[in-house]
Write an enzyme that holds these catalytic residues in place. Sequence first.
Site, PDB file in Angstrom:
ATOM      1  NE  ARG A 177      -3.622  -2.210   2.726  1.00  0.00           N
ATOM      2  CZ  ARG A 177      -3.371  -3.348   3.350  1.00  0.00           C
ATOM      3  NH1 ARG A 177      -2.184  -3.533   3.931  1.00  0.00           N
ATOM      4  NH2 ARG A 177      -4.268  -4.300   3.420  1.00  0.00           N
ATOM      5  CE  LYS A 199      -6.570  -0.723   4.591  1.00  0.00           C
ATOM      6  NZ  LYS A 199      -7.877  -1.083   4.017  1.00  0.00           N
ATOM      7  CG  HIS A 266      -5.263   0.873  -4.334  1.00  0.00           C
ATOM      8  ND1 HIS A 266      -4.673   0.492  -3.139  1.00  0.00           N
ATOM      9  CD2 HIS A 266      -6.336   0.048  -4.485  1.00  0.00           C
ATOM     10  CE1 HIS A 266      -5.352  -0.495  -2.597  1.00  0.00           C
ATOM     11  NE2 HIS A 266      -6.369  -0.793  -3.387  1.00  0.00           N
ATOM     12  NE  ARG A 269      -3.182  -3.435  -1.598  1.00  0.00           N
ATOM     13  CZ  ARG A 269      -2.686  -4.226  -0.662  1.00  0.00           C
ATOM     14  NH1 ARG A 269      -1.382  -4.380  -0.555  1.00  0.00           N
ATOM     15  NH2 ARG A 269      -3.491  -4.867   0.179  1.00  0.00           N
ATOM     16  CG  HIS A 293      -5.885  -8.588   0.979  1.00  0.00           C
ATOM     17  ND1 HIS A 293      -5.871  -9.079  -0.307  1.00  0.00           N
ATOM     18  CD2 HIS A 293      -5.861  -7.235   0.861  1.00  0.00           C
ATOM     19  CE1 HIS A 293      -5.828  -8.073  -1.170  1.00  0.00           C
ATOM     20  NE2 HIS A 293      -5.828  -6.951  -0.475  1.00  0.00           N
ATOM     21  CE1 TYR A 302      -6.271  -6.389  -6.476  1.00  0.00           C
ATOM     22  CE2 TYR A 302      -6.142  -7.743  -4.530  1.00  0.00           C
ATOM     23  CZ  TYR A 302      -6.253  -6.509  -5.114  1.00  0.00           C
ATOM     24  OH  TYR A 302      -6.355  -5.399  -4.327  1.00  0.00           O
TER      25      TYR A 302
END
Length: 327
Positions: A177, A199, A266, A269, A293, A302
Amino acid sequence: MTTPTNPTAKIILNNALIDEFLNYVLTIKGYSEKSAQAYRYDLIIFFRFIKRYFAMVPQSLDFDEILIDDVSIDELKSVNLGILYAFLSYSSKERHNSDAARSRKVSSLRSFFNYLCNKQKYFLPNPVTELEMPKLPARHARYLEWDEAVDLLKGITGRHKERDFAIVTLFLNCGMRLSELTQIKISDIKNDALRIIGKGNKERTVFLNHACLKAINRYLVVRQESDSPYLFLSQQNTPISNRAVQHLVKKHLASCGLNTDEISVHKLRHTAATLMFRYGNADLRSVQEILGHQNVSTTQIYTHINEETLRDTLNQNPLSQFESDDD
């Protein structure tokens, strides 16, 4: 969960229960400030809705002027599944929320009421037990094709080309990120292992491949002298900002003829994840770990499979050349 752009989100409205819940998700669950602010925004809207629903304010009062400091457990105990669906209907029809925005509100309500009922045990039954998520259309993440990614890397020039090349290389190979990249410290790199703080302050390790290591080493040769522990520096010899990285990526995308309205930081990514699946034969769990994730369902967007891949797969069936002897 993304931070909303609606001006309401910037208004700090006090409510003890919301503050109590946000303290929980920040300190115990380890959520980011952005996630907490998104929860706050959704709950402010919900609290305003139930004040109007329960006729606690005049119907003529402007929705955005409704104060929420007096919403208590007593009002929340009266919330049932029908009221929750009425709120989602209001969000759709009156506030014109998209499916994704309503889905986020469902997540916020689930987390909030689960905290009230399951953690604090303020009341039962829990009204979100049977609350369903809105059905979302299948998401297809925009990404660069392999040749487009190569063109982007080859086209990086300019005064800071070594730095910019290393940044784009890390995005395209590691799928990190933006906020993770700008926070990388030199001490986070040990041989080929890169420590990333993602995160919710969750730490993970990404192993750098040959291209990443070479790009970083080439940048370090020309990196200006600095006391800053951060890897990537700005022209002012300070840690590079998120905005500066967004600007430089957009500049290099434009210089090689790529659509900057469709491709962003983004999306790089997205590209990394897609290339891992398409060319690296990566398994879902490995890519989930690399990207950081929490849920594997997020990683699944993806796994693009195009028509050519499907056709080739069928043609590789050993029975694909079998023909009947009958004319």
